[in-house]
Design an enzyme around this catalytic site. Structure first.
Site, PDB file in Angstrom:
ATOM      1  N   SER A 108       5.476   3.680  -3.059  1.00  0.00           N
ATOM      2  CA  SER A 108       5.422   4.169  -4.441  1.00  0.00           C
ATOM      3  C   SER A 108       4.999   3.022  -5.343  1.00  0.00           C
ATOM      4  O   SER A 108       5.657   1.996  -5.387  1.00  0.00           O
ATOM      5  CB  SER A 108       6.796   4.647  -4.904  1.00  0.00           C
ATOM      6  OG  SER A 108       7.204   5.735  -4.135  1.00  0.00           O
ATOM      7  N   GLU A 148       6.698  -0.455  -9.553  1.00  0.00           N
ATOM      8  CA  GLU A 148       7.754  -0.785  -8.585  1.00  0.00           C
ATOM      9  C   GLU A 148       7.233  -1.888  -7.657  1.00  0.00           C
ATOM     10  O   GLU A 148       7.947  -2.819  -7.308  1.00  0.00           O
ATOM     11  CB  GLU A 148       8.117   0.461  -7.768  1.00  0.00           C
ATOM     12  CG  GLU A 148       9.051   0.160  -6.606  1.00  0.00           C
ATOM     13  CD  GLU A 148       9.602   1.409  -5.935  1.00  0.00           C
ATOM     14  OE1 GLU A 148       9.769   2.447  -6.607  1.00  0.00           O
ATOM     15  OE2 GLU A 148       9.866   1.349  -4.724  1.00  0.00           O
ATOM     16  N   ARG A 201      16.102  -0.141  -7.886  1.00  0.00           N
ATOM     17  CA  ARG A 201      15.095  -1.096  -7.369  1.00  0.00           C
ATOM     18  C   ARG A 201      15.310  -2.498  -7.942  1.00  0.00           C
ATOM     19  O   ARG A 201      14.364  -3.245  -8.190  1.00  0.00           O
ATOM     20  CB  ARG A 201      13.659  -0.621  -7.648  1.00  0.00           C
ATOM     21  CG  ARG A 201      13.326   0.704  -7.024  1.00  0.00           C
ATOM     22  CD  ARG A 201      13.341   0.689  -5.490  1.00  0.00           C
ATOM     23  NE  ARG A 201      13.192   2.027  -4.978  1.00  0.00           N
ATOM     24  CZ  ARG A 201      14.223   2.816  -4.634  1.00  0.00           C
ATOM     25  NH1 ARG A 201      15.474   2.386  -4.706  1.00  0.00           N
ATOM     26  NH2 ARG A 201      14.000   4.036  -4.197  1.00  0.00           N
TER      27      ARG A 201
HETATM   28  C1  LIG Z   1       4.411   3.824   3.438  1.00  0.00           C
HETATM   29  C2  LIG Z   1       5.499   3.164   2.635  1.00  0.00           C
HETATM   30  C3  LIG Z   1       6.677   3.852   2.359  1.00  0.00           C
HETATM   31  C4  LIG Z   1       7.688   3.254   1.592  1.00  0.00           C
HETATM   32  N1  LIG Z   1       8.833   3.973   1.349  1.00  0.00           N
HETATM   33  C5  LIG Z   1       9.803   3.401   0.610  1.00  0.00           C
HETATM   34  C6  LIG Z   1      11.012   4.132   0.332  1.00  0.00           C
HETATM   35  O1  LIG Z   1      11.204   5.258   0.771  1.00  0.00           O
HETATM   36  N2  LIG Z   1      11.957   3.519  -0.417  1.00  0.00           N
HETATM   37  C7  LIG Z   1      11.796   2.252  -0.900  1.00  0.00           C
HETATM   38  O2  LIG Z   1      12.714   1.732  -1.565  1.00  0.00           O
HETATM   39  N3  LIG Z   1      10.669   1.549  -0.647  1.00  0.00           N
HETATM   40  C8  LIG Z   1       9.685   2.092   0.094  1.00  0.00           C
HETATM   41  N4  LIG Z   1       8.547   1.383   0.358  1.00  0.00           N
HETATM   42  C9  LIG Z   1       8.378   0.021  -0.212  1.00  0.00           C
HETATM   43  C10 LIG Z   1       8.909  -1.112   0.669  1.00  0.00           C
HETATM   44  O3  LIG Z   1       8.904  -0.762   2.037  1.00  0.00           O
HETATM   45  C11 LIG Z   1      10.322  -1.537   0.260  1.00  0.00           C
HETATM   46  O4  LIG Z   1      10.365  -1.941  -1.106  1.00  0.00           O
HETATM   47  C12 LIG Z   1      10.821  -2.700   1.124  1.00  0.00           C
HETATM   48  O5  LIG Z   1      12.175  -2.912   0.834  1.00  0.00           O
HETATM   49  C13 LIG Z   1      10.049  -3.997   0.865  1.00  0.00           C
HETATM   50  O6  LIG Z   1      10.394  -4.916   1.876  1.00  0.00           O
HETATM   51  P1  LIG Z   1       9.319  -5.980   2.387  1.00  0.00           P
HETATM   52  O7  LIG Z   1       9.985  -6.837   3.402  1.00  0.00           O
HETATM   53  O8  LIG Z   1       8.069  -5.329   2.788  1.00  0.00           O
HETATM   54  O9  LIG Z   1       9.125  -6.813   1.049  1.00  0.00           O
HETATM   55  P2  LIG Z   1       7.792  -7.541   0.565  1.00  0.00           P
HETATM   56  O10 LIG Z   1       6.779  -6.536   0.166  1.00  0.00           O
HETATM   57  O11 LIG Z   1       7.386  -8.575   1.562  1.00  0.00           O
HETATM   58  O12 LIG Z   1       8.341  -8.269  -0.731  1.00  0.00           O
HETATM   59  C14 LIG Z   1       8.800  -7.510  -1.834  1.00  0.00           C
HETATM   60  C15 LIG Z   1       9.538  -8.470  -2.771  1.00  0.00           C
HETATM   61  O13 LIG Z   1      10.706  -8.939  -2.094  1.00  0.00           O
HETATM   62  C16 LIG Z   1      10.713 -10.358  -2.056  1.00  0.00           C
HETATM   63  N5  LIG Z   1      11.320 -10.762  -0.776  1.00  0.00           N
HETATM   64  C17 LIG Z   1      10.961 -10.351   0.466  1.00  0.00           C
HETATM   65  N6  LIG Z   1      11.768 -10.907   1.384  1.00  0.00           N
HETATM   66  C18 LIG Z   1      12.641 -11.695   0.706  1.00  0.00           C
HETATM   67  C19 LIG Z   1      13.722 -12.538   1.094  1.00  0.00           C
HETATM   68  N7  LIG Z   1      14.072 -12.713   2.379  1.00  0.00           N
HETATM   69  N8  LIG Z   1      14.398 -13.203   0.123  1.00  0.00           N
HETATM   70  C20 LIG Z   1      14.067 -13.065  -1.183  1.00  0.00           C
HETATM   71  N9  LIG Z   1      13.053 -12.280  -1.605  1.00  0.00           N
HETATM   72  C21 LIG Z   1      12.359 -11.596  -0.675  1.00  0.00           C
HETATM   73  C22 LIG Z   1       9.259 -10.790  -2.166  1.00  0.00           C
HETATM   74  O14 LIG Z   1       9.147 -12.077  -2.730  1.00  0.00           O
HETATM   75  C23 LIG Z   1       8.698  -9.714  -3.102  1.00  0.00           C
HETATM   76  O15 LIG Z   1       8.927 -10.039  -4.452  1.00  0.00           O
HETATM   77  C24 LIG Z   1       7.520   1.950   1.114  1.00  0.00           C
HETATM   78  C25 LIG Z   1       6.343   1.245   1.409  1.00  0.00           C
HETATM   79  C26 LIG Z   1       5.344   1.841   2.158  1.00  0.00           C
HETATM   80  C27 LIG Z   1       4.088   1.065   2.481  1.00  0.00           C
END
Ligand SMILES: Cc1cc2nc3c(=O)[nH]c(=O)nc-3n(C[C@H](O)[C@H](O)[C@H](O)COP(=O)(O)OP(=O)(O)OC[C@H]3O[C@@H](n4cnc5c(N)ncnc54)[C@H](O)[C@@H]3O)c2cc1C
Length: 304
Positions: A222, A292, A172
């Site tokens: 998570s 996380e 992560r």
């Molecule tokens: C129901 C559910 C299931 C999930 N299952 C998983 C799983 O199986 N595995 C897993 O790893 N994660 C899982 N996640 C967590 C999440 O989906 C992942 O961590 C995903 O990669 C986050 O992406 P996001 O665009 O939503 O990021 P955000 O939540 O919008 O941002 C997360 C971080 O990334 C940064 N960020 C976002 N976009 C950029 C960019 N373009 N450039 C620089 N920084 C950026 C933000 O500043 C922040 O610090 C789950 C979440 C939910 C709600």
């Protein structure tokens, strides 16, 4: 408020003032952004960053907000949500997606082109940028295994291409977290496979996910990283915390590693529950549960 009016400076870009981020986060919690912009392409993102740097406005980048808790005081300065910058293309054995593209859609494009290697991400609800930032992973796969390169915007406003060796991927973790770069695009290298078999694997993983995770309620995935030698959900269950309610937030009865919003929770409810779980597990097992989920923004000035 004395603040550069970025909304007036960019009339062609959708920019909202004092916009509650609870409207966008997966947890449906979080205070307002002073300015919330939705750039639709790389040039707009670059111009917004340059303007904010000039005006000394802090900048925060958000993808699909599925791994995020924004404190109830909200975020000062400019927040950019990149989900309208979402083109996906594919040539040869690669798929290239803009940072705001849905990771799930990107895996579907790979499947449609019979490219294998991305099935693990078929149900991760993030954006491509957030997935690279987090080195998202599931079911034995993670972004580090497929990421070939990424175009990033440095905090100083320069566009750079990161190659595989520069991501410094870990559990992560990626170098994006260390340098505050903004991911603009990412290219994934995949392998030719069988389209039907790829679809079958994706369907199977999504069915397993739906059986175990509380997908029917708002959450942030998570909450905690997996501590070495332990399973987070099991620690929380054994401590008797599963189902615990804190304001409108609850430790999911379906998966103890998730906190769900069951009744108009605030970010403060989430954060207090997280701290409570950490304190109980530390006391009971001497295990530190590291979050996380990314926690950003300011504390509220008044408490309810
Ligand atoms: C129901 C559910 C299931 C999930 N299952 C998983 C799983 O199986 N595995 C897993 O790893 N994660 C899982 N996640 C967590 C999440 O989906 C992942 O961590 C995903 O990669 C986050 O992406 P996001 O665009 O939503 O990021 P955000 O939540 O919008 O941002 C997360 C971080 O990334 C940064 N960020 C976002 N976009 C950029 C960019 N373009 N450039 C620089 N920084 C950026 C933000 O500043 C922040 O610090 C789950 C979440 C939910 C709600």
């Amino acid at each position: 408020m004395m603040m550069a009016d970025i909304a007036t400076a960019f009339p062609a870009i959708e920019i909202l003032r004092d916009e509650p981020l609870a409207h966008y986060t997966y947890t449906e919690t979080g205070g307002p952004a002073d300015y919330l912009a939705f750039p639709t392409n790389i040039q707009e993102t670059k111009s917004l960053l340059a303007y904010a740097n000039e005006e000394k406005l802090p900048v925060t980048v958000v993808g699909n907000a599925s791994n995020l808790i924004v404190r109830d005081g909200g975020i000062r300065g400019l927040v950019m949500i990149l989900t309208k910058m979402n083109q996906i293309t594919s040539t040869g054995n690669t798929v290239t997606a803009e940072a705001g593209a849905s990771l799930i859609k990107t895996t579907q494009v790979a499947q449609a082109r019979a490219l294998t290697g991305f099935e693990f991400a078929a149900g991760i609800p993030g954006s491509v940028g957030g997935a690279v930032f987090m080195n998202a992973g599931a079911y034995g796969g993670e972004i580090s295994e497929v990421a070939l390169s990424a175009e990033v915007l440095t905090p100083a406003g320069e566009i750079r291409t990161l190659t595989k060796t520069e991501f410094d991927f870990g559990y992560r973790h990626s170098s994006i977290q260390d340098y505050d770069d903004i991911v603009l695009t990412a290219t994934f290298a995949l392998t030719p496979g069988d389209g039907e078999a790829i679809q079958a694997t994706m369907d199977d993983l999504n069915a397993r996910r739906a059986a175990k995770q509380p997908l029917e309620l708002p959450s942030c995935g998570s909450v905690f990283k997996r501590p070495e030698g332990h399973y987070t959900g099991q620690l929380i269950q054994e401590a008797g915390l599963q189902g615990l309610k804190w304001g409108g937030a609850q430790v999911s009865t379906k998966h103890a590693g998730f906190i769900v919003n069951i009744d108009h929770a605030t970010a403060t409810d989430y954060l207090e529950l997280i701290h409570h779980i950490q304190a109980v597990i530390w006391e009971k097992d001497q295990v530190h549960l590291e979050t996380e989920v990314r926690i950003i923004g300011e504390e509220p000035t008044t408490t309810a």
